[in-house]
Design a protein around this motif. Structure first.
Motif, mmCIF file in Angstrom:
data_model
loop_
_atom_site.group_PDB
_atom_site.id
_atom_site.type_symbol
_atom_site.label_atom_id
_atom_site.label_comp_id
_atom_site.label_asym_id
_atom_site.label_seq_id
_atom_site.Cartn_x
_atom_site.Cartn_y
_atom_site.Cartn_z
ATOM 1 N N ASN A 1 -8.479 5.967 -12.595
ATOM 2 C CA ASN A 1 -7.798 5.029 -11.698
ATOM 3 C C ASN A 1 -6.848 5.731 -10.735
ATOM 4 O O ASN A 1 -6.773 5.375 -9.565
ATOM 5 C CB ASN A 1 -7.038 3.976 -12.497
ATOM 6 C CG ASN A 1 -7.947 2.868 -12.963
ATOM 7 O OD1 ASN A 1 -8.944 2.564 -12.338
ATOM 8 N ND2 ASN A 1 -7.606 2.280 -14.083
ATOM 9 N N ASN B 1 -9.403 5.320 -7.623
ATOM 10 C CA ASN B 1 -9.238 3.936 -7.216
ATOM 11 C C ASN B 1 -8.727 3.872 -5.777
ATOM 12 O O ASN B 1 -7.705 4.472 -5.447
ATOM 13 C CB ASN B 1 -8.252 3.232 -8.142
ATOM 14 C CG ASN B 1 -8.283 1.742 -8.001
ATOM 15 O OD1 ASN B 1 -8.642 1.207 -6.960
ATOM 16 N ND2 ASN B 1 -7.917 1.057 -9.063
ATOM 17 N N ASP C 1 -7.255 1.518 -4.293
ATOM 18 C CA ASP C 1 -6.005 0.761 -4.159
ATOM 19 C C ASP C 1 -4.775 1.558 -4.560
ATOM 20 O O ASP C 1 -3.656 1.140 -4.283
ATOM 21 C CB ASP C 1 -6.068 -0.506 -5.009
ATOM 22 C CG ASP C 1 -7.066 -1.503 -4.461
ATOM 23 O OD1 ASP C 1 -7.292 -1.468 -3.235
ATOM 24 O OD2 ASP C 1 -7.615 -2.290 -5.242
ATOM 25 N N ARG D 1 -2.282 4.439 -4.012
ATOM 26 C CA ARG D 1 -1.890 5.221 -2.834
ATOM 27 C C ARG D 1 -0.870 6.272 -3.232
ATOM 28 O O ARG D 1 0.313 5.978 -3.401
ATOM 29 C CB ARG D 1 -1.307 4.295 -1.781
ATOM 30 C CG ARG D 1 -2.272 3.225 -1.369
ATOM 31 C CD ARG D 1 -1.608 2.211 -0.505
ATOM 32 N NE ARG D 1 -2.527 1.098 -0.269
ATOM 33 C CZ ARG D 1 -2.163 -0.032 0.243
ATOM 34 N NH1 ARG D 1 -0.917 -0.219 0.581
ATOM 35 N NH2 ARG D 1 -3.042 -0.977 0.432
ATOM 36 N N HIS E 1 -0.725 6.854 3.330
ATOM 37 C CA HIS E 1 -1.464 5.676 2.848
ATOM 38 C C HIS E 1 -0.514 4.581 2.370
ATOM 39 O O HIS E 1 -0.790 3.398 2.514
ATOM 40 C CB HIS E 1 -2.423 6.054 1.723
ATOM 41 C CG HIS E 1 -3.628 6.779 2.200
ATOM 42 N ND1 HIS E 1 -4.088 7.914 1.578
ATOM 43 C CD2 HIS E 1 -4.465 6.545 3.237
ATOM 44 C CE1 HIS E 1 -5.157 8.344 2.216
ATOM 45 N NE2 HIS E 1 -5.412 7.537 3.221
ATOM 46 N N ARG E 2 0.602 4.981 1.770
ATOM 47 C CA ARG E 2 1.565 3.986 1.293
ATOM 48 C C ARG E 2 2.228 3.247 2.444
ATOM 49 O O ARG E 2 2.655 2.103 2.298
ATOM 50 C CB ARG E 2 2.640 4.660 0.437
ATOM 51 C CG ARG E 2 2.176 5.023 -0.939
ATOM 52 C CD ARG E 2 3.338 5.346 -1.846
ATOM 53 N NE ARG E 2 4.297 6.259 -1.271
ATOM 54 C CZ ARG E 2 4.397 7.552 -1.546
ATOM 55 N NH1 ARG E 2 3.541 8.096 -2.386
ATOM 56 N NH2 ARG E 2 5.335 8.295 -0.994
ATOM 57 N N VAL F 1 -2.218 -2.727 4.823
ATOM 58 C CA VAL F 1 -3.567 -3.076 4.384
ATOM 59 C C VAL F 1 -4.485 -1.920 4.738
ATOM 60 O O VAL F 1 -4.578 -1.515 5.892
ATOM 61 C CB VAL F 1 -4.061 -4.367 5.070
ATOM 62 C CG1 VAL F 1 -5.487 -4.671 4.662
ATOM 63 C CG2 VAL F 1 -3.156 -5.521 4.743
ATOM 64 N N ASN G 1 -10.719 -0.058 3.706
ATOM 65 C CA ASN G 1 -11.552 0.878 2.962
ATOM 66 C C ASN G 1 -12.601 0.147 2.121
ATOM 67 O O ASN G 1 -12.705 0.353 0.923
ATOM 68 C CB ASN G 1 -10.703 1.785 2.084
ATOM 69 C CG ASN G 1 -9.847 1.008 1.113
ATOM 70 O OD1 ASN G 1 -9.832 -0.213 1.123
ATOM 71 N ND2 ASN G 1 -9.127 1.714 0.270
ATOM 72 N N GLU G 2 -13.360 -0.698 2.752
ATOM 73 C CA GLU G 2 -14.367 -1.468 2.033
ATOM 74 C C GLU G 2 -15.445 -0.562 1.437
ATOM 75 O O GLU G 2 -15.891 -0.774 0.318
ATOM 76 C CB GLU G 2 -15.000 -2.483 2.982
ATOM 77 C CG GLU G 2 -15.951 -3.434 2.275
ATOM 78 C CD GLU G 2 -16.484 -4.490 3.219
ATOM 79 O OE1 GLU G 2 -17.522 -5.052 2.879
ATOM 80 O OE2 GLU G 2 -15.875 -4.740 4.268
ATOM 81 N N GLY H 1 -14.163 1.107 -1.672
ATOM 82 C CA GLY H 1 -14.117 0.167 -2.789
ATOM 83 C C GLY H 1 -15.482 -0.074 -3.390
ATOM 84 O O GLY H 1 -15.629 -0.133 -4.612
ATOM 85 N N TYR I 1 -16.385 2.879 -5.475
ATOM 86 C CA TYR I 1 -15.637 2.895 -6.740
ATOM 87 C C TYR I 1 -16.250 1.924 -7.744
ATOM 88 O O TYR I 1 -16.400 2.235 -8.917
ATOM 89 C CB TYR I 1 -14.174 2.542 -6.477
ATOM 90 C CG TYR I 1 -13.334 2.470 -7.725
ATOM 91 C CD1 TYR I 1 -12.906 3.623 -8.350
ATOM 92 C CD2 TYR I 1 -12.964 1.247 -8.275
ATOM 93 C CE1 TYR I 1 -12.138 3.576 -9.492
ATOM 94 C CE2 TYR I 1 -12.198 1.184 -9.415
ATOM 95 C CZ TYR I 1 -11.781 2.348 -10.022
ATOM 96 O OH TYR I 1 -11.024 2.294 -11.158
#
Length: 86
Positions: A30, A34, A36, A38, A43-44, A48, A51-52, A55, A58
């Motif tokens: 994770n 992952n 999601d 960051r 990235h943080r 939004v 990054n489809e 995902g 993953y």
């Protein structure tokens, strides 16, 4: 041998070792894979992430793709034994 290291305790130590290994594997997966999570400061900063594709990659990992080709049986031999009328 210590007070807790006895042959009676080996199965418990094996089970606890296996569960600990699985938890460490999942947490590491994770954190590093992952989309999601960051870790990067850049990235943080974005609210939004778009990054489809990441995902989907993953979620559709190689083990899941392998399991799609297998029949959904836990014990195929026992299932066949009890389902055949003879």
């Amino acid at each position: 041998m210590g007070r807790w290291v006895k042959p009676d305790v080996y199965p418990l130590m094996a089970a606890m070792g296996f569960v600990t290994t699985m938890c460490i594997f999942q947490l590491t997966r994770n954190v590093f894979m992952n989309p999601d999570v960051r870790i990067n400061k850049a990235h943080r900063a974005t609210a939004v992430l778009d990054n489809e594709e990441e995902g989907k990659k993953y979620v559709e990992h190689s083990f899941r793709q392998f399991l799609r080709t297998r029949p959904p049986e836990v014990m195929p031999t026992i299932n066949r034994f009890f389902s055949k009328p003879e």
